[in-house]
Design a protein around this motif. Structure first.
Motif, PDB file in Angstrom:
ATOM      1  N   PRO A 176      10.575 -48.439  45.940  1.00 23.37           N
ATOM      2  CA  PRO A 176       9.792 -47.463  45.176  1.00 23.37           C
ATOM      3  C   PRO A 176       8.315 -47.455  45.552  1.00 23.37           C
ATOM      4  CG  PRO A 176      10.243 -49.381  43.838  1.00 23.37           C
ATOM      5  CD  PRO A 176      11.001 -49.579  45.115  1.00 23.37           C
ATOM      6  N   GLU A 177       7.735 -46.273  45.460  1.00 22.69           N
ATOM      7  CA  GLU A 177       6.313 -46.068  45.758  1.00 22.69           C
ATOM      8  C   GLU A 177       5.625 -45.422  44.561  1.00 22.69           C
ATOM      9  OE1 GLU A 177       3.669 -43.323  48.816  1.00 22.69           O
ATOM     10  OE2 GLU A 177       5.397 -42.484  47.754  1.00 22.69           O
ATOM     11  N   ILE A 178       4.380 -45.815  44.328  1.00 21.05           N
ATOM     12  CA  ILE A 178       3.487 -45.141  43.390  1.00 21.05           C
ATOM     13  C   ILE A 178       2.267 -44.681  44.179  1.00 21.05           C
ATOM     14  CG2 ILE A 178       1.958 -45.418  41.398  1.00 21.05           C
ATOM     15  CD1 ILE A 178       3.900 -47.567  40.354  1.00 21.05           C
ATOM     16  N   ALA A 179       1.903 -43.409  44.041  1.00 20.67           N
ATOM     17  CA  ALA A 179       0.711 -42.884  44.712  1.00 20.67           C
ATOM     18  C   ALA A 179      -0.104 -42.063  43.723  1.00 20.67           C
ATOM     19  CB  ALA A 179       1.100 -42.029  45.912  1.00 20.67           C
ATOM     20  N   ASN A 180      -1.422 -42.127  43.836  1.00 17.61           N
ATOM     21  CA  ASN A 180      -2.323 -41.423  42.930  1.00 17.61           C
ATOM     22  C   ASN A 180      -3.560 -41.008  43.715  1.00 17.61           C
ATOM     23  OD1 ASN A 180      -4.209 -42.415  39.943  1.00 17.61           O
ATOM     24  ND2 ASN A 180      -3.449 -40.403  40.486  1.00 17.61           N
ATOM     25  N   CYS A 181      -3.948 -39.736  43.604  1.00 16.18           N
ATOM     26  CA  CYS A 181      -5.121 -39.269  44.347  1.00 16.18           C
ATOM     27  C   CYS A 181      -6.061 -38.510  43.432  1.00 16.18           C
ATOM     28  CB  CYS A 181      -4.705 -38.418  45.544  1.00 16.18           C
ATOM     29  SG  CYS A 181      -4.096 -36.768  45.106  1.00 16.18           S
ATOM     30  N   ASN A 182      -7.189 -38.064  43.994  1.00 17.32           N
ATOM     31  CA  ASN A 182      -8.216 -37.419  43.189  1.00 17.32           C
ATOM     32  C   ASN A 182      -8.020 -35.919  43.046  1.00 17.32           C
ATOM     33  OD1 ASN A 182      -8.896 -36.927  45.905  1.00 17.32           O
ATOM     34  ND2 ASN A 182     -11.070 -36.727  45.435  1.00 17.32           N
ATOM     35  N   CYS A 183      -6.910 -35.389  43.550  1.00 20.12           N
ATOM     36  CA  CYS A 183      -6.646 -33.954  43.418  1.00 20.12           C
ATOM     37  C   CYS A 183      -5.977 -33.633  42.081  1.00 20.12           C
ATOM     38  CB  CYS A 183      -5.750 -33.468  44.555  1.00 20.12           C
ATOM     39  SG  CYS A 183      -6.653 -33.180  46.100  1.00 20.12           S
ATOM     40  N   ASP A 184      -5.970 -32.354  41.731  1.00 13.94           N
ATOM     41  CA  ASP A 184      -5.263 -31.917  40.543  1.00 13.94           C
ATOM     42  C   ASP A 184      -3.763 -32.101  40.734  1.00 13.94           C
ATOM     43  OD1 ASP A 184      -7.640 -31.210  39.350  1.00 13.94           O
ATOM     44  OD2 ASP A 184      -7.468 -29.070  39.815  1.00 13.94           O
ATOM     45  N   TRP A 185      -3.031 -32.061  39.624  1.00 14.49           N
ATOM     46  CA  TRP A 185      -1.572 -32.221  39.685  1.00 14.49           C
ATOM     47  C   TRP A 185      -0.965 -31.291  40.729  1.00 14.49           C
ATOM     48  CZ3 TRP A 185      -1.561 -31.249  33.754  1.00 14.49           C
ATOM     49  CH2 TRP A 185      -2.002 -32.405  33.090  1.00 14.49           C
ATOM     50  N   GLY A 186      -0.085 -31.832  41.519  1.00 10.90           N
ATOM     51  CA  GLY A 186       0.574 -31.061  42.572  1.00 10.90           C
ATOM     52  C   GLY A 186       0.099 -31.459  43.953  1.00 10.90           C
ATOM     53  N   CYS A 187      -1.177 -31.813  44.084  1.00  8.01           N
ATOM     54  CA  CYS A 187      -1.772 -32.237  45.355  1.00  8.01           C
ATOM     55  C   CYS A 187      -1.609 -31.177  46.438  1.00  8.01           C
ATOM     56  CB  CYS A 187      -1.177 -33.566  45.828  1.00  8.01           C
ATOM     57  SG  CYS A 187      -1.896 -34.162  47.369  1.00  8.01           S
ATOM     58  N   PRO A 188      -2.660 -30.410  46.723  1.00 12.33           N
ATOM     59  CA  PRO A 188      -2.575 -29.365  47.740  1.00 12.33           C
ATOM     60  C   PRO A 188      -2.098 -29.850  49.105  1.00 12.33           C
ATOM     61  CG  PRO A 188      -4.606 -29.158  46.489  1.00 12.33           C
ATOM     62  CD  PRO A 188      -3.993 -30.456  46.084  1.00 12.33           C
ATOM     63  N   CYS A 189      -2.373 -31.123  49.445  1.00  8.27           N
ATOM     64  CA  CYS A 189      -1.947 -31.642  50.752  1.00  8.27           C
ATOM     65  C   CYS A 189      -0.451 -31.472  50.970  1.00  8.27           C
ATOM     66  CB  CYS A 189      -2.291 -33.128  50.877  1.00  8.27           C
ATOM     67  SG  CYS A 189      -4.042 -33.486  51.008  1.00  8.27           S
ATOM     68  N   GLN A 190       0.323 -31.559  49.881  1.00  9.20           N
ATOM     69  CA  GLN A 190       1.778 -31.450  50.010  1.00  9.20           C
ATOM     70  C   GLN A 190       2.200 -30.049  50.455  1.00  9.20           C
ATOM     71  OE1 GLN A 190       3.174 -34.382  49.647  1.00  9.20           O
ATOM     72  NE2 GLN A 190       1.342 -35.299  48.760  1.00  9.20           N
ATOM     73  N   PHE A 191       1.265 -29.090  50.373  1.00 13.45           N
ATOM     74  CA  PHE A 191       1.582 -27.702  50.698  1.00 13.45           C
ATOM     75  C   PHE A 191       0.660 -27.143  51.784  1.00 13.45           C
ATOM     76  CE2 PHE A 191       2.625 -28.724  46.315  1.00 13.45           C
ATOM     77  CZ  PHE A 191       3.986 -28.435  46.294  1.00 13.45           C
ATOM     78  N   ASN A 192       0.075 -28.061  52.582  1.00 17.99           N
ATOM     79  CA  ASN A 192      -0.800 -27.660  53.682  1.00 17.99           C
ATOM     80  C   ASN A 192      -2.024 -26.868  53.211  1.00 17.99           C
ATOM     81  OD1 ASN A 192       0.675 -28.867  55.790  1.00 17.99           O
ATOM     82  ND2 ASN A 192       2.108 -27.151  55.810  1.00 17.99           N
ATOM     83  N   ALA A 193      -2.547 -27.237  52.044  1.00 20.01           N
ATOM     84  CA  ALA A 193      -3.757 -26.604  51.520  1.00 20.01           C
ATOM     85  C   ALA A 193      -4.882 -27.636  51.438  1.00 20.01           C
ATOM     86  CB  ALA A 193      -3.479 -26.008  50.144  1.00 20.01           C
ATOM     87  N   LEU A 194      -6.100 -27.168  51.229  1.00 19.67           N
ATOM     88  CA  LEU A 194      -7.257 -28.052  51.193  1.00 19.67           C
ATOM     89  C   LEU A 194      -7.318 -28.824  49.874  1.00 19.67           C
ATOM     90  CD1 LEU A 194      -9.924 -25.697  52.779  1.00 19.67           C
ATOM     91  CD2 LEU A 194      -8.622 -27.530  53.885  1.00 19.67           C
TER      92      LEU A 194
END
Length: 210
Positions: A11-29
């Protein structure tokens, strides 16, 4: 080219400073222009060549001044204090993108956009996760404290469940999305509440995500 065959499943836990959804997952800034993140994993099953990695933990803290693909990033890795010298070396090789098909894992991709790699630390890591409830925690005393929970509807307060499938993902193929808080005071400082998190069962190897 022949590589040392390795695998890490757990299992992995990840947390970033983006809003929920994380634009990186969709090739966005990224939401706020820069990217800062933590991730941690418990290796339920793992090996590096003939070396067993099962039962060990690792955590990483990362920061980029802009979008990840523009580079200039920095990283700080903590390896489970219980790891032997050989296990430490193996995990650091994997996490730095070594012994991996080009572009096959998130570690190999990140290696191309990280400019500063801080000296690793070898410390006890607390990791707990209820995947179904999206409730988890990663704690490294004096270094980092992360907690996750369900995304909640801002009007009703009810839990909102979101699951994302990335058939060609190089980190995960399927993840539960959550809300997370992180505070890190090590070489890579992090601090936020109520930002994007995801929890997933990773299965990574020399040749990519399964």
């Amino acid at each position: 080219m022949a590589f040392v065959e390795w695998r890490m499943r757990g299992p992995e836990i990840a947390n970033c400073n983006c809003d929920w959804g994380c634009p990186c997952q969709f090739n966005a800034l990224p939401t706020r222009g820069d990217c800062r993140a933590m991730t941690a994993m418990r290796i339920d099953e793992g090996y590096f060549g003939d070396l067993d990695l099962s039962g060990l933990l690792w955590a990483g803290m990362f920061a980029w001044p802009g979008p990840i693909h523009e580079g200039g990033g920095e990283a700080f890795v903590v390896i489970d204090a219980r790891a032997s010298e050989a296990q430490r070396s193996a995990l650091l090789t994997i996490l730095s993108g070594g012994e991996t098909d080009p572009g096959a894992t998130i570690f190999n991709v990140f290696a191309t956009v990280i400019e500063t790699l801080h000296e690793p630390a070898f410390l006890p890591i607390h990791f707990s996760l209820d995947m179904d409830k999206r409730v988890g925690a990663v704690r490294i005393e004096g270094i980092m404290d992360t907690s996750t929970g369900p995304i909640r509807n801002p009007v009703t307060g009810k839990e909102h469940r979101a699951r994302v499938v990335l058939p060609n993902g190089f980190e995960y193929r399927e993840a539960e999305y959550a809300s997370g808080d992180t505070r890190a005071t090590g070489p890579v400082g992090l601090e936020w509440t109520g930002r994007h998190a995801h929890v997933a069962m990773l299965d990574l190897s020399t040749h990519g995500a399964a």
